[in-house]
Design an enzyme around this catalytic site. Structure first.
Site, PDB file in Angstrom:
ATOM      1  N   ASP A  21       4.781 -12.175  -4.114  1.00  0.00           N
ATOM      2  CA  ASP A  21       4.674 -10.722  -3.926  1.00  0.00           C
ATOM      3  C   ASP A  21       4.249 -10.036  -5.232  1.00  0.00           C
ATOM      4  OD1 ASP A  21       4.761  -8.370  -2.544  1.00  0.00           O
ATOM      5  OD2 ASP A  21       6.946  -8.149  -2.605  1.00  0.00           O
ATOM      6  N   ASN A  23       0.970  -8.693  -5.920  1.00  0.00           N
ATOM      7  CA  ASN A  23      -0.452  -8.734  -6.305  1.00  0.00           C
ATOM      8  C   ASN A  23      -1.036  -7.322  -6.427  1.00  0.00           C
ATOM      9  OD1 ASN A  23      -0.268 -11.475  -6.074  1.00  0.00           O
ATOM     10  ND2 ASN A  23      -1.498 -11.647  -4.215  1.00  0.00           N
ATOM     11  N   GLY A  24      -0.709  -6.491  -5.438  1.00  0.00           N
ATOM     12  CA  GLY A  24      -1.262  -5.135  -5.403  1.00  0.00           C
ATOM     13  C   GLY A  24      -0.795  -4.306  -6.591  1.00  0.00           C
ATOM     14  N   HIS A  38      -5.107  -9.938  -5.601  1.00  0.00           N
ATOM     15  CA  HIS A  38      -5.053 -11.131  -4.735  1.00  0.00           C
ATOM     16  C   HIS A  38      -5.874 -12.270  -5.341  1.00  0.00           C
ATOM     17  CE1 HIS A  38      -2.881  -8.830  -1.855  1.00  0.00           C
ATOM     18  NE2 HIS A  38      -3.900  -8.082  -1.452  1.00  0.00           N
ATOM     19  N   GLU A  68       3.400  -9.213   9.803  1.00  0.00           N
ATOM     20  CA  GLU A  68       3.378  -7.766   9.520  1.00  0.00           C
ATOM     21  C   GLU A  68       2.177  -7.371   8.656  1.00  0.00           C
ATOM     22  OE1 GLU A  68       6.113  -9.721   9.244  1.00  0.00           O
ATOM     23  OE2 GLU A  68       7.219  -8.946  10.968  1.00  0.00           O
ATOM     24  N   ASN A  69       1.645  -8.327   7.884  1.00  0.00           N
ATOM     25  CA  ASN A  69       0.489  -8.010   7.025  1.00  0.00           C
ATOM     26  C   ASN A  69      -0.770  -7.648   7.821  1.00  0.00           C
ATOM     27  OD1 ASN A  69       1.433 -10.413   4.449  1.00  0.00           O
ATOM     28  ND2 ASN A  69       1.815  -8.211   4.512  1.00  0.00           N
ATOM     29  N   ARG A  72      -1.944  -4.011   7.572  1.00  0.00           N
ATOM     30  CA  ARG A  72      -2.561  -3.428   6.361  1.00  0.00           C
ATOM     31  C   ARG A  72      -3.960  -2.902   6.700  1.00  0.00           C
ATOM     32  NH1 ARG A  72      -0.665  -6.693   0.958  1.00  0.00           N
ATOM     33  NH2 ARG A  72       1.550  -6.618   1.464  1.00  0.00           N
ATOM     34  N   ARG A 189      11.395 -15.096  -4.898  1.00  0.00           N
ATOM     35  CA  ARG A 189      10.516 -13.959  -4.574  1.00  0.00           C
ATOM     36  C   ARG A 189      10.148 -13.242  -5.870  1.00  0.00           C
ATOM     37  NH1 ARG A 189      10.352  -9.779   0.374  1.00  0.00           N
ATOM     38  NH2 ARG A 189       8.457  -8.716  -0.284  1.00  0.00           N
ATOM     39  N   ARG A 195      14.302  -8.723  -0.779  1.00  0.00           N
ATOM     40  CA  ARG A 195      14.451  -8.907   0.666  1.00  0.00           C
ATOM     41  C   ARG A 195      13.716 -10.172   1.095  1.00  0.00           C
ATOM     42  NH1 ARG A 195      11.581  -3.959   0.055  1.00  0.00           N
ATOM     43  NH2 ARG A 195       9.322  -4.281   0.214  1.00  0.00           N
TER      44      ARG A 195
HETATM   45  C1  IPE Z   1       5.750 -10.593   2.208  1.00  0.00           C
HETATM   46  O1  IPE Z   1       5.245  -9.662   1.293  1.00  0.00           O
HETATM   47  C2  IPE Z   1       4.650 -11.403   2.786  1.00  0.00           C
HETATM   48  C3  IPE Z   1       3.879 -12.211   1.843  1.00  0.00           C
HETATM   49  C4  IPE Z   1       4.136 -12.413   0.591  1.00  0.00           C
HETATM   50  C5  IPE Z   1       2.748 -12.873   2.410  1.00  0.00           C
HETATM   51  P1  IPE Z   1       5.044  -8.124   1.691  1.00  0.00           P
HETATM   52  O2  IPE Z   1       4.654  -7.430   0.446  1.00  0.00           O
HETATM   53  O3  IPE Z   1       4.137  -7.998   2.835  1.00  0.00           O
HETATM   54  O4  IPE Z   1       6.515  -7.720   2.146  1.00  0.00           O
HETATM   55  P2  IPE Z   1       7.194  -6.283   2.409  1.00  0.00           P
HETATM   56  O5  IPE Z   1       6.488  -5.690   3.572  1.00  0.00           O
HETATM   57  O6  IPE Z   1       7.037  -5.475   1.180  1.00  0.00           O
HETATM   58  O7  IPE Z   1       8.617  -6.595   2.692  1.00  0.00           O
HETATM   59  C1  IPE Z   2       1.571 -10.222  -1.966  1.00  0.00           C
HETATM   60  O1  IPE Z   2       1.254  -9.128  -2.754  1.00  0.00           O
HETATM   61  C2  IPE Z   2       0.388 -10.766  -1.219  1.00  0.00           C
HETATM   62  C3  IPE Z   2       0.416 -10.519   0.235  1.00  0.00           C
HETATM   63  C4  IPE Z   2       1.379  -9.963   0.913  1.00  0.00           C
HETATM   64  C5  IPE Z   2      -0.757 -10.939   0.981  1.00  0.00           C
HETATM   65  P1  IPE Z   2       1.216  -7.664  -2.131  1.00  0.00           P
HETATM   66  O2  IPE Z   2      -0.157  -7.416  -1.599  1.00  0.00           O
HETATM   67  O3  IPE Z   2       2.312  -7.467  -1.168  1.00  0.00           O
HETATM   68  O4  IPE Z   2       1.443  -6.767  -3.418  1.00  0.00           O
HETATM   69  P2  IPE Z   2       2.339  -5.453  -3.537  1.00  0.00           P
HETATM   70  O5  IPE Z   2       3.705  -5.820  -3.019  1.00  0.00           O
HETATM   71  O6  IPE Z   2       1.679  -4.419  -2.691  1.00  0.00           O
HETATM   72  O7  IPE Z   2       2.342  -5.145  -4.987  1.00  0.00           O
HETATM   73 MG    MG Z   3       4.209  -6.778  -1.320  1.00  0.00          MG
END
Ligand code: IPE
Ligand code: IPE
Ligand code: MG
Length: 252
Positions: A21, A23-24, A38, A68-69, A72, A189, A195
């Site tokens: 988690d 990356n963004g 990513h 759930e992704n 996005r 995590r 979570r």
């Molecule tokens: C969980 O990360 C799923 C992956 C790492 C692929 P998210 O960033 O999507 O989780 P939430 O929605 O914040 O709990």
């Molecule tokens: C995890 O990083 C990668 C995926 C869920 C695909 P995020 O994309 O959730 O990054 P944040 O949580 O928004 O920083």
């Molecule tokens: Mg995330």
């Protein structure tokens, strides 16, 4: 003594599960687009897979894309699917050379056909490898998996292949997509969220949970070693008392 040497090889987790988690946020902190994060995250995947091989971890499950992704923005989903295909194409030779065996869990049918094709090829190429088992969780959610398992068991009951009394933990495990793998002993995590986000709910029942503020693109071998060392300091009691555990561990 360097950090790798300080790991107790006799008490390694066999299976580590990671929620990759942050990356963004990592990208935004650098004034960049989320997609850049990513791409950088892929470098951590490469590093962590190699590190697991070096340390001697048998199973590594990576949460790469959750059910759930799919919610996005379309541009991000498309970019992630494209990144998956390109990464598999680029990395497969190296993974194979490093004796990595690829597995996938999740609702593969919901993935674009090109992703399914690359994933199936990667699995076929590495099928006889004996090194790290790399399990990618894609279009995965634990509730989906548990419901699928329940449906399959119900079908067997209605066909008369099993009776309800035969349903026990072992039978249920066999119906899960992780039936070939032991439960993870350690779940990591990154990025400070504490979570589970619909990840391996059944399998993590007794896992040690490790949360770090480091974002995934900055999570590399030193951070993995730190997590393993932290895990090795813990006393896993499985409902027993500390005294029972210590007595059992004492050399005779
Ligand atoms: C969980 O990360 C799923 C992956 C790492 C692929 P998210 O960033 O999507 O989780 P939430 O929605 O914040 O709990
Ligand atoms: C995890 O990083 C990668 C995926 C869920 C695909 P995020 O994309 O959730 O990054 P944040 O949580 O928004 O920083
Ligand atoms: Mg995330």
């Amino acid at each position: 003594m360097d950090a790798l040497q300080s790991i107790d090889k006799s008490r390694l987790p066999k299976h580590i599960a990671i929620i990759m988690d942050g990356n963004g946020r990592w990208a935004k902190e650098r004034g960049q687009d989320r997609i850049y994060g990513h791409h950088e995250g892929v470098k951590s995947v490469r590093d962590i897979v190699n590190a697991c091989g070096e340390i001697g971890i048998d199973y590594l499950t990576l949460y790469a894309f959750s059910t759930e992704n799919w919610n996005r923005p379309k541009a991000e989903v498309d970019a992630l699917m494209e990144l998956l295909v390109n990464t598999l194409r680029k990395e497969i030779d190296e993974l194979h050379k490093n004796n990595v065996k690829m597995h996938v869990i999740g609702d593969l049918e919901s993935m674009p056909t090109i992703c399914q094709k690359e994933l199936n090829e990667a699995k076929e190429i590495t099928v006889n490898n004996t090194g790290v088992n790399l399990i990618l969780a894609l279009s995965y959610s634990s509730r989906w998996e548990i419901i699928e398992a329940t449906k399959n068991i119900a079908k067997k009951v209605s066909e008369g292949t099993i009776i309800p009394d035969e349903i026990d933990e072992e039978l249920f495990r066999k119906a899960l997509s992780t039936s070939d793998f032991p439960d993870p002993e350690l779940m990591i995590r990154t990025s400070g969220e504490t979570r589970i986000s619909n990840y391996l709910l059944f399998q993590l029942a007794y896992a040690e949970l490790y949360f770090t503020n480091v974002h995934w693109p900055d999570f590399r071998m030193p951070q993995l070693i730190e997590a393993i060392l932290n895990y090795q300091q813990r006393e896993r009691r499985f409902g027993k008392t500390s005294e029972q555990i210590q007595k059992h561990n004492k050399p005779a």
